[in-house]
Scaffold this motif. Structure first.
Motif, PDB file in Angstrom:
ATOM      1  N   UNK A  61       0.849  -1.184   0.000  1.00  0.00           N
ATOM      2  CA  UNK A  61       0.000   0.000   0.000  1.00  0.00           C
ATOM      3  C   UNK A  61       0.886   1.236   0.000  1.00  0.00           C
ATOM      4  N   UNK A  62       0.526   2.206  -0.795  1.00  0.00           N
ATOM      5  CA  UNK A  62       1.331   3.422  -0.916  1.00  0.00           C
ATOM      6  C   UNK A  62       0.432   4.630  -0.658  1.00  0.00           C
ATOM      7  N   UNK A  63       1.013   5.820  -0.744  1.00  0.00           N
ATOM      8  CA  UNK A  63       0.204   7.015  -0.535  1.00  0.00           C
ATOM      9  C   UNK A  63      -0.536   7.444  -1.799  1.00  0.00           C
ATOM     10  N   UNK A  64      -0.420   6.682  -2.853  1.00  0.00           N
ATOM     11  CA  UNK A  64      -1.112   7.008  -4.092  1.00  0.00           C
ATOM     12  C   UNK A  64      -0.440   6.290  -5.243  1.00  0.00           C
ATOM     13  N   UNK A  70      -6.558   4.169  -4.723  1.00  0.00           N
ATOM     14  CA  UNK A  70      -7.754   3.968  -3.911  1.00  0.00           C
ATOM     15  C   UNK A  70      -8.753   5.082  -4.055  1.00  0.00           C
ATOM     16  N   UNK A  71      -8.274   6.332  -4.004  1.00  0.00           N
ATOM     17  CA  UNK A  71      -9.196   7.477  -4.061  1.00  0.00           C
ATOM     18  C   UNK A  71      -9.724   7.690  -5.464  1.00  0.00           C
ATOM     19  N   UNK A  72      -9.021   7.182  -6.468  1.00  0.00           N
ATOM     20  CA  UNK A  72      -9.500   7.361  -7.829  1.00  0.00           C
ATOM     21  C   UNK A  72     -10.514   6.287  -8.198  1.00  0.00           C
ATOM     22  N   UNK A 129      -4.462   7.056  -0.922  1.00  0.00           N
ATOM     23  CA  UNK A 129      -3.955   5.687  -0.819  1.00  0.00           C
ATOM     24  C   UNK A 129      -3.799   5.079  -2.212  1.00  0.00           C
ATOM     25  N   UNK A 130      -2.712   4.358  -2.386  1.00  0.00           N
ATOM     26  CA  UNK A 130      -2.459   3.681  -3.648  1.00  0.00           C
ATOM     27  C   UNK A 130      -2.120   2.227  -3.401  1.00  0.00           C
ATOM     28  N   UNK A 184       3.606   2.414   4.940  1.00  0.00           N
ATOM     29  CA  UNK A 184       2.751   3.076   3.963  1.00  0.00           C
ATOM     30  C   UNK A 184       1.700   3.949   4.629  1.00  0.00           C
ATOM     31  N   UNK A 185       0.539   4.075   4.009  1.00  0.00           N
ATOM     32  CA  UNK A 185      -0.481   5.035   4.480  1.00  0.00           C
ATOM     33  C   UNK A 185      -0.999   4.700   5.874  1.00  0.00           C
ATOM     34  N   UNK A 186      -0.638   5.536   6.807  1.00  0.00           N
ATOM     35  CA  UNK A 186      -0.952   5.316   8.206  1.00  0.00           C
ATOM     36  C   UNK A 186      -2.260   6.011   8.540  1.00  0.00           C
ATOM     37  N   UNK A 187      -3.374   5.315   8.357  1.00  0.00           N
ATOM     38  CA  UNK A 187      -4.615   5.945   8.770  1.00  0.00           C
ATOM     39  C   UNK A 187      -5.857   5.480   8.072  1.00  0.00           C
ATOM     40  N   UNK A 188      -6.821   6.369   8.111  1.00  0.00           N
ATOM     41  CA  UNK A 188      -8.178   6.092   7.656  1.00  0.00           C
ATOM     42  C   UNK A 188      -8.298   5.572   6.227  1.00  0.00           C
ATOM     43  N   UNK A 189      -7.562   6.109   5.255  1.00  0.00           N
ATOM     44  CA  UNK A 189      -7.769   5.637   3.881  1.00  0.00           C
ATOM     45  C   UNK A 189      -7.701   4.111   3.764  1.00  0.00           C
TER      46      UNK A 189
END
Lengths: 396, 396
Positions: free
Chosen positions: B97-100, B232-234, B242-243, B273-278
């Protein structure tokens, strides 16, 4: 079509229902507990952010009215927030939003240093500073701390170490870093003094303020450093992931350089920072965060009260600089360790006993020492935690 | 203390109340509108994710029970989700998982290429692929599209271009990239064919599937490429940012290499990676996303119905490959442009007229051409949009 739909579907693997079922109705089980984990204390959303969450939870919600640069969005007022409010809040000439403090540190290292360059950092640095350096192939030199029990960074050593690096490598370190405060002991080194030393040697300084920005007053202008990074989810009442990078004018053109072919896009930002909800929570929480920073002295008083009380228990001692300067503190708990040696649950007894008393955040298995934070607890909650510790030491 | 509290507070700048007031009661004004913006269609949260949001909105909520690696968290079931469910979903040997999506592309470029290496990409690439390449100082060679009106990528050209690069630079490109589909025309090149060509030349291939993963079936195993990235957001009904990065075994050891000193931390991930809600929204939405991907054919039918109807209006034409293969489409709207030339609001008339009819997502000012997506709209909503277009062309 190039690929027929049939072929696409044919190559879609079947996912077992049991795996899907595990994703249904995800509930956080830690609600209602007093959570001592330092990474959890400063990121609790304000009611204002919580109120905004559902309205902005969809994907790219924040980009409804974007003209190509996330941080210049006028509606919601990102532009104003980033370029006026945040710059003012942290005394920076420029502010950028990142996906976290570590991503901000990497940005700076990547922009300011070349692979093979030397990064000078303090022994209390967060592991992610080391990993960011490793990603960019930097040589790391470390300022040692003074060891047990203070683990204090002597600021003067920055001069000695720069001299040593110059002798050994024939040039300055490309960047220096100080962790302010560190995430183990909550020690607050005199970053201003370090900035002065670094500046005298013409070494840019990055201040990792992930546990400071949003909790206590920080000002890049006052510190006279070149960069400062903060963490929204750690200390600014935000949903993760979001970080803040503050820059002084000095090297901002290097870090914020624009793409050759995409004139409004910054290279180190990969074009845009955190696209989504975390930014809304950062903005919505901000007025309260600004306010709470003004009451940092109360948090210090509370932390000191907690430490004073807890140290009355024989076999519990705060490590790090004393009196504590931060809500994050490291406890050496020989008394718990002694109990664990005889207890049938071993080191896990402490986690279980705390949980029985509605307290979590000490890692299961730890009993010899651990860190905790008192940030944001009410006085009666602090008393409840102290009581719990006093009860648990009675266990045979 | 090193720094007195007084000194800290003294250096805290005052933020004008008016700036704070702008942050109060942030409301998204686009709720209730039919939003044609392609970046907004696939990121709308499922009811399941929406339900989970408030429970997990605080900072590092997901890290309550972390043992040091975000993607190995057992509770909530991140470990299972990342290493079993997602790998299965996209036919990858490994998932991170990445930030985008852009952050994932940069990770791959940074790990697989050296500065000065050649990256080969398609002319329809997202700008962020170029910026990621620029950040890592890669030379970019581009596969042209066939221009107006199809803008199609001829897969065979990958072979020609690799030959050209070999002639000019005496070596292979370090990485090739294909955008699948691209974000302007929704063209879906035959990524499998490109992967075959690249594989024959021993050039690793990265598939940018930001508009595919979560909308349509994708399988890295079927495509036989080396890397695939999603957003993820797209396209996966997530809060940003998130990616997803999918890797085949081939070069995974390079991209997922561990830190020398922090044995459980991956360097390219900067540890976590993305630490949180996403991530919670990605997991909570996943069962529905998995289901919707199985109905991709319905989305294609809907998009084709929309295009068929809209092209009945003289002066509106879909560009890109026909019939459309994706919900994202590019319209050339000469008829709107002609109106704008006489209209007192100029190009802005279209935005205003659409908004009057409860439709948004076409950038204010555009009238000559624009992209839109029909993803997730109900049949009656599609009809409403078609009706609106038919009405607006009547304007004198």
């Amino acid at each position: 079509m190039y690929l027929t739909l049939d072929l696409l579907f044919l190559n879609m693997a079947e996912i077992p229902i049991s795996q899907l079922d595990r994703l249904r109705d995800l509930k956080r089980s830690t609600g209602g507990f007093l959570n001592l984990n330092p990474i959890q204390r400063g990121g609790i959303l304000t009611p204002e952010a919580r109120k905004a969450v559902l309205d902005w939870a969809d994907g790219y919600s924040i980009c409804d009215f974007c003209d190509g640069v996330l941080e210049c969005i006028k509606k919601p007022p990102v532009d104003d927030f980033v370029h006026k409010t945040m710059t003012c809040f942290i005394g920076a000439d420029h502010v950028r939003l990142t996906n976290g403090a570590r991503e901000a540190m990497y940005m700076v290292m990547h922009a300011v240093c070349k692979p093979g360059d030397v990064l000078l950092l303090d022994a209390n640095s967060h592991y992610s500073a080391h990993i960011a350096a490793e990603r960019h192939n930097l040589w790391v030199y470390e300022i040692p701390n003074n060891g047990y029990p203070e683990y204090k960074i002597n600021e003067e050593l920055y001069a000695d170490k720069i001299e040593e690096i110059k002798r050994k490598t024939k040039k300055n370190p490309a960047l220096a870093l100080i962790t302010y405060p560190d995430g183990n002991y909550g020690n607050l080194p005199d970053a201003r003094k370090i900035a002065k030393i670094c500046s005298d040697y013409d070494v840019p300084l990055l201040v990792n303020a992930a546990y400071a920005m949003g909790r206590m007053p920080v000002s890049l202008k006052h510190l006279k450093a070149d960069f400062i990074v903060g963490s929204g989810h750690k200390s600014m009442a935000c949903s993760g992931p979001i970080g803040v990078l503050g820059l002084s004018e000095s090297l901002s053109d290097v870090v914020l350089r624009k793409s050759k072919n995409y004139k409004n896009k910054e290279v180190e930002m990969l074009g845009c920072g955190p696209r989504g909800l975390p930014l809304i929570t950062l903005m919505a929480s901000f007025p309260k965060v600004y306010e709470r920073v003004k009451h940092w002295d109360d948090e210090i008083k509370k932390a000191r009260y907690f430490i004073d009380e807890i140290e009355k228990i024989e076999g519990i001692k705060q490590l790090g600089v004393k009196p504590t300067q931060h809500d994050l503190n490291f406890l050496e708990t020989k008394v718990f360790h002694r109990i664990s040696e005889k207890h049938k649950k071993g080191g896990f007894f402490l986690y279980r006993e705390l949980k029985k008393r509605n307290i979590i955040g000490v890692k299961p298995g730890l009993s010899k020492n651990f860190k905790l934070s008192t940030y944001g607890f009410k006085k009666d909650e602090i008393k409840k935690i102290i009581e719990a510790f006093k009860e648990i030491v009675q266990i045979k």
